[in-house]
Design a protein around this motif. Structure first.
Motif, PDB file in Angstrom:
ATOM      1  N   ASN A  26       0.803  -1.223   0.000  1.00  0.00           N
ATOM      2  CA  ASN A  26       0.000   0.000   0.000  1.00  0.00           C
ATOM      3  C   ASN A  26       0.834   1.271   0.000  1.00  0.00           C
ATOM      4  O   ASN A  26       0.307   2.348  -0.302  1.00  0.00           O
ATOM      5  CB  ASN A  26      -0.929   0.031   1.224  1.00  0.00           C
ATOM      6  N   THR A  27       2.130   1.192   0.345  1.00  0.00           N
ATOM      7  CA  THR A  27       2.917   2.419   0.513  1.00  0.00           C
ATOM      8  C   THR A  27       4.241   2.378  -0.239  1.00  0.00           C
ATOM      9  O   THR A  27       5.315   2.490   0.362  1.00  0.00           O
ATOM     10  CB  THR A  27       3.184   2.694   2.003  1.00  0.00           C
ATOM     11  N   PRO A  28       4.203   2.225  -1.562  1.00  0.00           N
ATOM     12  CA  PRO A  28       5.456   2.357  -2.309  1.00  0.00           C
ATOM     13  C   PRO A  28       5.911   3.812  -2.282  1.00  0.00           C
ATOM     14  O   PRO A  28       5.091   4.728  -2.273  1.00  0.00           O
ATOM     15  CB  PRO A  28       5.065   1.913  -3.718  1.00  0.00           C
ATOM     16  N   GLY A  29       7.215   4.017  -2.258  1.00  0.00           N
ATOM     17  CA  GLY A  29       7.716   5.391  -2.177  1.00  0.00           C
ATOM     18  C   GLY A  29       7.598   6.154  -3.475  1.00  0.00           C
ATOM     19  O   GLY A  29       7.363   7.365  -3.475  1.00  0.00           O
ATOM     20  N   GLY A  30       7.769   5.449  -4.599  1.00  0.00           N
ATOM     21  CA  GLY A  30       7.757   6.115  -5.899  1.00  0.00           C
ATOM     22  C   GLY A  30       6.608   5.652  -6.764  1.00  0.00           C
ATOM     23  O   GLY A  30       5.752   4.875  -6.338  1.00  0.00           O
ATOM     24  N   PRO A  31       6.611   6.116  -8.007  1.00  0.00           N
ATOM     25  CA  PRO A  31       5.504   5.785  -8.908  1.00  0.00           C
ATOM     26  C   PRO A  31       5.550   4.361  -9.437  1.00  0.00           C
ATOM     27  O   PRO A  31       4.570   3.882 -10.005  1.00  0.00           O
ATOM     28  CB  PRO A  31       5.676   6.794 -10.051  1.00  0.00           C
ATOM     29  N   SER A  32       6.671   3.675  -9.268  1.00  0.00           N
ATOM     30  CA  SER A  32       6.823   2.328  -9.820  1.00  0.00           C
ATOM     31  C   SER A  32       7.049   1.323  -8.704  1.00  0.00           C
ATOM     32  O   SER A  32       7.642   1.644  -7.670  1.00  0.00           O
ATOM     33  CB  SER A  32       8.003   2.278 -10.799  1.00  0.00           C
ATOM     34  N   SER A  33       6.583   0.107  -8.904  1.00  0.00           N
ATOM     35  CA  SER A  33       6.824  -0.971  -7.952  1.00  0.00           C
ATOM     36  C   SER A  33       6.876  -2.283  -8.716  1.00  0.00           C
ATOM     37  O   SER A  33       6.353  -2.397  -9.832  1.00  0.00           O
ATOM     38  CB  SER A  33       5.736  -1.009  -6.874  1.00  0.00           C
ATOM     39  N   TYR A  34       7.498  -3.279  -8.124  1.00  0.00           N
ATOM     40  CA  TYR A  34       7.623  -4.581  -8.767  1.00  0.00           C
ATOM     41  C   TYR A  34       6.241  -5.189  -9.027  1.00  0.00           C
ATOM     42  O   TYR A  34       5.306  -4.980  -8.258  1.00  0.00           O
ATOM     43  CB  TYR A  34       8.444  -5.520  -7.896  1.00  0.00           C
ATOM     44  N   ALA A  35       6.153  -5.959 -10.113  1.00  0.00           N
ATOM     45  CA  ALA A  35       4.862  -6.529 -10.515  1.00  0.00           C
ATOM     46  C   ALA A  35       4.179  -7.340  -9.411  1.00  0.00           C
ATOM     47  O   ALA A  35       2.969  -7.226  -9.222  1.00  0.00           O
ATOM     48  CB  ALA A  35       5.047  -7.382 -11.776  1.00  0.00           C
ATOM     49  N   PRO A  36       4.914  -8.189  -8.644  1.00  0.00           N
ATOM     50  CA  PRO A  36       4.228  -8.946  -7.583  1.00  0.00           C
ATOM     51  C   PRO A  36       3.647  -8.067  -6.488  1.00  0.00           C
ATOM     52  O   PRO A  36       2.804  -8.531  -5.715  1.00  0.00           O
ATOM     53  CB  PRO A  36       5.345  -9.844  -7.020  1.00  0.00           C
ATOM     54  N   LEU A  37       4.104  -6.808  -6.407  1.00  0.00           N
ATOM     55  CA  LEU A  37       3.604  -5.889  -5.382  1.00  0.00           C
ATOM     56  C   LEU A  37       2.485  -5.003  -5.908  1.00  0.00           C
ATOM     57  O   LEU A  37       2.124  -4.012  -5.269  1.00  0.00           O
ATOM     58  CB  LEU A  37       4.746  -5.023  -4.842  1.00  0.00           C
ATOM     59  N   GLN A  38       1.952  -5.357  -7.061  1.00  0.00           N
ATOM     60  CA  GLN A  38       0.812  -4.644  -7.627  1.00  0.00           C
ATOM     61  C   GLN A  38      -0.362  -5.608  -7.787  1.00  0.00           C
ATOM     62  O   GLN A  38      -0.177  -6.808  -7.969  1.00  0.00           O
ATOM     63  CB  GLN A  38       1.167  -4.062  -9.004  1.00  0.00           C
TER      64      GLN A  38
END
Length: 376
Positions: A26-38
């Motif tokens: 729920n709290t990624p720091g930036g606009p992108s995150s790894y696919a498993p975390l979406q």
């Protein structure tokens, strides 16, 4: 350690793992995150999609330990307890989305956040409704009858979605029956807009099949208590989980696995995985004596105050976004750009999420050391 304590330890760990992962995704720091975390964009499944249904499964599991203590109490007292808890959790979820009850306009002037634009449904609201309905079903009916009703809800939901949605695309984001009902009941301004349109992944109709996740969690917990911490118990949980995964695989062909619609195949898929995961957790807690280890305690900190830590994580990140720093959209963007982004676009975002999760853990650790457990 007694068997009942071991089972509670396993539940705390399971619930703690869920809260821990929920904060990270729920709290990624930036606009992108790894696919498993979406979350899956639409049909399909990612590890992140397991978080919310696992919390519902844990709610049901906890109910199986609590409800026997209500035996002998008057129905009026039990119903009052269930209804009050349901309303309180729903209200907390609603206020969480309304928080901080104001916003800043272009001139940085404080403007009140009107009720007319406040989201009504959400994560805690769904937890509240599923807990309330499942509790009443199990209390007034036999658990096995409640299970049959839960299964029936999956088929009723499938029929409503198929026959009441747009015939050309009954499972589309804005063409499904749940979307039509949410727009009619709440209006677009009270719905989630994170998908770019007014669509609520925690809508009224899609809460119906989620009740089955809670009932399944209750049945799993009751089964564990009846059979005890034995290899037979773990084997049957693993086999049940595998069987549900097979059923969800075939149901997926006609009613695709979809978290945002909370399809019936999604329920079977997630309950199957949760049965297998809690069996694995119980194995390490009971047979490998990990219950007193540092790793298990790490997750227990989250599991002992799950609702409070979840609320803290959601409210605190809102406050961080609101802290003004010139040239940046709040403190989080400043931290990400000036510190975490140096580790890379994806890894930096992941490190921020881990750091924020650890910050929430420290608060939970403080509460646990002082034996402070927030119950609703």
């Amino acid at each position: 350690m007694t068997a009942p304590t071991q089972r509670f330890t396993a539940l705390d760990i399971f619930r703690g793992m869920t809260i821990c992962f929920m904060i990270i995704v729920n709290t990624p720091g930036g606009p992108s995150s790894y696919a498993p975390l979406q979350h899956a964009h639409w049909n399909g499944f990612t590890p992140t999609d397991l978080v919310f249904p696992s919390f519902l499964f844990a709610v049901g599991n906890a109910m199986s330990f609590v409800m026997p203590k209500w035996a002998g109490k008057a129905n009026s007292r039990v119903v009052s307890k269930i209804v009050k808890r349901t309303l309180l959790i729903f209200l907390l979820g609603y206020l969480m989305y309304w928080f901080p009850f104001f916003h800043l306009d272009a001139q940085h002037q404080i403007q009140a956040a009107p009720f007319a634009n406040t989201r009504i449904m959400g994560v805690l609201q769904r937890i509240a409704l599923c807990y309330g309905i499942a509790s009443l079903l199990i209390w007034f009916l036999k658990p096995k009858t409640a299970l049959y009703i839960g299964i029936a809800l999956l088929f009723v939901y499938w029929a409503i979605m198929y026959y009441m949605g747009d015939p050309a695309n009954p499972y589309g984001m804005t063409t499904n029956a749940g979307y039509y009902i949410d727009v009619w009941l709440m209006g677009p301004n009270h719905m989630y807009h994170g998908e770019g349109v007014a669509f609520d992944p925690e809508g009224w109709l899609s809460t119906m099949p989620a009740i089955a996740n809670v009932i399944a969690g209750y049945m799993a917990g009751a089964f564990i208590q009846k059979k005890g911490n034995t290899y037979e118990t773990l084997t049957k949980l693993l086999l049940a989980g595998f069987g549900l995964l097979v059923l969800s695989y075939f149901w997926n062909f006609s009613f695709p696995i979809n978290k945002k619609l909370w399809t019936s195949a999604f329920v079977l898929h997630t309950v199957g995985l949760d049965c297998m995961i809690i069996a694995v957790v119980m194995y390490f807690v009971t047979f490998k004596n990990w219950g007193e280890g540092k790793l298990s305690y790490f997750f227990q900190v989250f599991g002992k105050n799950p609702l409070f830590i979840y609320l803290l994580s959601e409210l605190l990140v809102t406050i961080f976004h609101m802290i003004p720093i010139e040239g940046y959209r709040g403190l989080i963007q400043w931290l990400y750009i000036n510190i975490y982004s140096h580790a890379g676009e994806y890894f930096g975002s992941f490190l921020f999420a881990i750091s924020y999760m650890l910050l929430c853990w420290v608060v939970g650790y403080y509460l646990d050391k002082r034996k402070i457990y927030v119950r609703v």
